[in-house]
Design a protein around this motif. Structure first.
Motif, short mmCIF file in Angstrom:
data_model
loop_
_atom_site.label_atom_id
_atom_site.label_comp_id
_atom_site.label_asym_id
_atom_site.label_seq_id
_atom_site.Cartn_x
_atom_site.Cartn_y
_atom_site.Cartn_z
N ALA A 1 43.57 28.18 51.00
CA ALA A 1 44.14 26.86 50.76
C ALA A 1 45.41 27.01 49.93
O ALA A 1 45.65 28.08 49.34
CB ALA A 1 43.12 25.98 50.02
N PRO A 2 46.22 25.98 49.85
CA PRO A 2 47.46 26.08 49.06
C PRO A 2 47.20 26.44 47.59
O PRO A 2 48.05 27.07 46.95
CB PRO A 2 48.06 24.67 49.17
N ASP A 3 46.03 26.07 47.07
CA ASP A 3 45.74 26.35 45.66
C ASP A 3 44.93 27.63 45.46
O ASP A 3 44.43 27.90 44.36
CB ASP A 3 44.99 25.17 45.03
N THR A 4 44.77 28.46 46.53
CA THR A 4 44.05 29.72 46.38
C THR A 4 44.77 30.62 45.37
O THR A 4 45.97 30.87 45.50
CB THR A 4 43.95 30.47 47.73
N LYS A 5 44.04 31.06 44.38
CA LYS A 5 44.59 31.94 43.35
C LYS A 5 44.08 33.36 43.58
O LYS A 5 42.88 33.62 43.45
CB LYS A 5 44.17 31.45 41.95
N PHE A 6 44.96 34.24 43.94
CA PHE A 6 44.57 35.63 44.18
C PHE A 6 44.54 36.40 42.87
O PHE A 6 45.43 36.25 42.02
CB PHE A 6 45.55 36.30 45.14
N THR A 7 43.49 37.21 42.73
CA THR A 7 43.36 38.03 41.53
C THR A 7 42.63 39.32 41.90
O THR A 7 41.76 39.32 42.79
CB THR A 7 42.60 37.29 40.43
N SER B 1 52.19 31.17 54.05
CA SER B 1 52.89 30.68 52.85
C SER B 1 52.34 31.32 51.59
O SER B 1 52.96 31.26 50.52
CB SER B 1 52.76 29.15 52.76
N LEU B 2 51.17 31.98 51.69
CA LEU B 2 50.54 32.62 50.54
C LEU B 2 50.94 34.09 50.40
O LEU B 2 50.44 34.78 49.51
CB LEU B 2 49.01 32.53 50.66
N LEU B 3 51.84 34.57 51.26
CA LEU B 3 52.21 35.98 51.23
C LEU B 3 52.73 36.41 49.86
O LEU B 3 52.33 37.45 49.32
CB LEU B 3 53.25 36.28 52.31
N GLY B 4 53.62 35.59 49.28
CA GLY B 4 54.17 35.93 47.97
C GLY B 4 53.12 35.97 46.88
O GLY B 4 53.27 36.70 45.88
N SER B 5 52.03 35.21 47.05
CA SER B 5 50.98 35.15 46.03
C SER B 5 50.00 36.31 46.14
O SER B 5 49.42 36.72 45.13
CB SER B 5 50.20 33.83 46.18
N ILE B 6 49.82 36.85 47.35
CA ILE B 6 48.83 37.90 47.53
C ILE B 6 49.40 39.29 47.26
O ILE B 6 48.67 40.21 46.86
CB ILE B 6 48.21 37.84 48.95
N LEU B 7 50.70 39.46 47.42
CA LEU B 7 51.30 40.78 47.28
C LEU B 7 51.16 41.38 45.88
O LEU B 7 50.99 42.60 45.75
CB LEU B 7 52.77 40.74 47.70
N PRO B 8 51.21 40.59 44.79
CA PRO B 8 50.99 41.19 43.47
C PRO B 8 49.65 41.91 43.34
O PRO B 8 49.55 42.92 42.63
CB PRO B 8 51.08 39.98 42.52
N VAL B 9 48.61 41.41 44.01
CA VAL B 9 47.30 42.08 43.97
C VAL B 9 47.40 43.42 44.68
O VAL B 9 46.89 44.44 44.20
CB VAL B 9 46.20 41.21 44.59
N TYR B 10 48.05 43.44 45.84
CA TYR B 10 48.23 44.70 46.55
C TYR B 10 49.01 45.70 45.70
O TYR B 10 48.72 46.90 45.71
CB TYR B 10 48.95 44.45 47.89
#
Length: 592
Positions: free
Chosen positions: A125-131, A179-188
């Motif tokens: 979802a738009p508010d998914t927080k990856f950690t 649209s979440l690509l920028g948010s998930i890459l820091p975890v990678y």
């Protein structure tokens, strides 16, 4: 000489993981017991590949349930309905996502591309927080390293992970998972950093969605992702793997130009057009080509001479020291080890190679490519290939003539629907909304025991028929009491909806331990179609007639369709799938 395995089965040669999981879920064993079984499976797998001489041995391809779910745990994308308060994701949350619990349903499961494996679909979802919530990839790398084995950690690539996801329930239709690509890459980046710190010299990113028909903005996402990861990937070899099909010219251009990527893996079993692309377009001189020439989806021994020809032809385009011999995809889609098939027909067995044998094939091809050909091994393989082609058990003249005689009209009903419905109603006199069941009733432990004892010759045919007849009578009476209009006999005589029919058809072979994971602890044992398929005798008449004699209501004849039988079997690789279970066999089913 360089050799590589994309991935390996994780269930164990005799389904050790299945039994350990189900024991744990039933509360009969502890989490430590489960981890111990998992550790044994992983260590034996790594040691096996190391002993054979594989250069690039994968780690993090083991999973307690599913590799996509493992990635969901790694990036902390836990749906809100599960009780998770951050930190490292444990078994409770992990298995709740996979299987649900008393309070919340499981996540959706769907087919992994066109295989018979199923993966757990991420919900975003738009508010998914990856950690960074699961360090499994790092811990498995360290686990192998402690055994003295340097492995290649395998990760589902960030773009494929997003493209294989679905928007969470209630999310606006305009939302794009990319649209979440920028948010998930820091975890990678965190994962990559830890792997490098642990000593990993190579990382494999599986990006199988590159074989799909992607739009330009989706292809651009791959370029953007690996450009962003490039600095994190410095001083380490990076492999991006695709499989299951050809890549388009646009996807080929994208993958071979990815920043920070030193190797590209392609499926040359199903990707013959990709092979042509490499020959016609060329391949970057600074990258390694991982050539998937050993079939990871079927159980036939590779034609080593033909595979070596492919590798040699690639050697005229790519320097041989830049070619790495590999499997077409993960070996998790084939059975584990042929050595456990002690009851399989010796002739048919000589034509086969399970995962353990395919590892040996990969290494033999890699040696042959650099002039270290094992002549005896190649000769034995050539003899088996020739024997299979000439075996009278493979070719059935009557079946081939019947299939060749089929016309277009044979694929269509002779009468129109309205006429058939009218005749059916006059014959059966059913109510406007008739009731029925799908067909099969629960297979009790007693029922399984009776079939097992009959198969082992511990009870007579008469005793077996008597037991099955009693079970059929029970389900017939139950359906009549419930006022079901069209009955079924419950299928108590059937061990499996495909295996039961395959055992009665010529051209099929069956294994004892040829198990393949379907999902979680669910394993299937696909039949092997080795020859032209024919029906020597009636398969369902005896039981269906017996069941019909017990009631005046209509009794359905239960048949598994030919397409399902084909798709749930290991098929022949010497002819098109469309030729392997001719429609005339379906006609012969119906005539019963």
């Amino acid at each position: 000489m360089s050799s590589h395995i994309v991935g390996y089965p994780r269930i164990g040669p005799k389904r050790e993981l299945k039994f350990a999981l189900e024991s744990f879920w039933d509360g009969k064993s502890s989490a430590d017991d489960l981890r111990k079984i998992a550790a044994d499976i992983k260590s034996s797998t790594w040691k096996q590949m190391a002993d054979v001489g594989i250069t690039y041995i994968p780690s993090n391809t083991f999973s307690y349930y599913d590799q996509v779910l493992d990635t969901t745990a790694m990036v902390g994308a836990v749906p809100h309905r599960y009780e998770w308060n951050g930190g490292e994701i444990g078994f409770d949350t992990y298995f709740s996502m996979a299987r649900g619990n008393a309070f919340v349903p499981a996540m959706e499961m769907t087919k992994w591309f066109d295989t018979n494996y199923h993966y757990i679909v991420p919900e975003l979802a738009p508010d998914t927080k990856f950690t960074y919530a699961s360090r499994k990839a790092v811990s498995e790398y360290k686990e192998a390293k402690e055994l003295g084995i340097d492995t290649v950690p395998v990760l589902i690539g960030p773009v494929s992970y997003l493209l294989l996801s679905k928007p969470a329930k209630g999310v606006d239709k305009s939302f794009s998972v990319l649209s979440l690509l920028g948010s998930i890459l820091p975890v990678y980046k965190e994962v990559i950093t830890e792997l490098k710190a642990a000593g990993a010299s190579c990382i494999q990113f599986d990006e199988p969605t590159l074989v799909l028909d992607l739009e330009s903005h989706q292809l651009q996402a791959f370029t953007d992702a690996y450009s962003e990861l490039e600095s994190s990937l410095s001083n380490i070899n990076v492999l991006v793997a695709t499989y299951f099909a050809d890549v388009s010219a646009e996807a080929y251009k994208t993958i071979t130009a990815l920043e920070g990527v030193s190797g590209c893996a392609f499926d040359f079993i199903r990707g013959t057009k990709t092979l042509d692309l490499i020959k016609n377009v060329g391949f970057p001189s600074d990258k390694y080509l991982f050539a998937g020439v050993v079939d990871g989806r079927n159980i036939w021994a590779n034609d080593l001479a033909a595979s070596l020809d492919v590798l040699t032809s690639l050697g005229s385009i790519v320097k041989k020291d830049k070619i790495v011999v590999s499997t077409s995809c993960s070996l998790m889609h084939t059975a584990v080890d042929l050595v456990y098939e002690t009851k399989l027909d010796s002739e048919i067995k000589s034509w086969l190679a399970f995962a353990a044998q395919k590892v040996i094939e990969v290494n033999a091809l890699a040696k042959a490519l650099v002039g270290q050909k094992d002549e005896a091994f190649f000769f034995k393989n050539a003899c088996a290939q020739a024997a299979r082609k000439s075996s009278p058990r493979v070719t059935n003249k009557e079946v081939q003539e019947a299939a060749a005689a089929l016309r277009g009209s044979d694929h269509r009903r002779a009468t129109i629907v309205s006429i058939r419905l009218d005749r059916q109603q006059k014959n059966l006199n059913l109510p406007i909304l008739p009731t029925t069941t799908l067909g099969s009733f629960p297979q009790t432990m007693d029922l399984r025991r009776v079939r097992r004892e009959y198969k082992a010759n511990k009870i007579s045919r008469e005793e077996y028929v008597k037991s099955i007849k009693e079970e059929i009578n029970k389900v017939v009476k139950l359906q009549e009491e419930l006022d079901i209009d069209v009955l079924s006999h419950g299928e108590p005589e059937r061990n499996d909806m495909v295996e039961y029919f395959g055992e009665q058809l010529s051209g099929f072979a069956f294994t004892v331990n040829g198990w393949v994971q379907s999902y979680g602890s669910r394993c299937v044992k696909p039949p092997i179609i080795y020859g032209d398929v024919s029906r020597p005798k009636a398969m369902t008449v005896f039981w269906s007639s017996m069941a019909q004699s017990m009631t005046t209501r209509p009794m359905k004849g239960m048949l598994t369709g030919p397409v399902t039988i084909l798709n749930w079997s290991f098929v022949r690789n010497d002819q098109p799938r469309s030729s392997q279970l001719p429609i005339c066999q379906c006609h012969s089913f119906i005539r019963e």
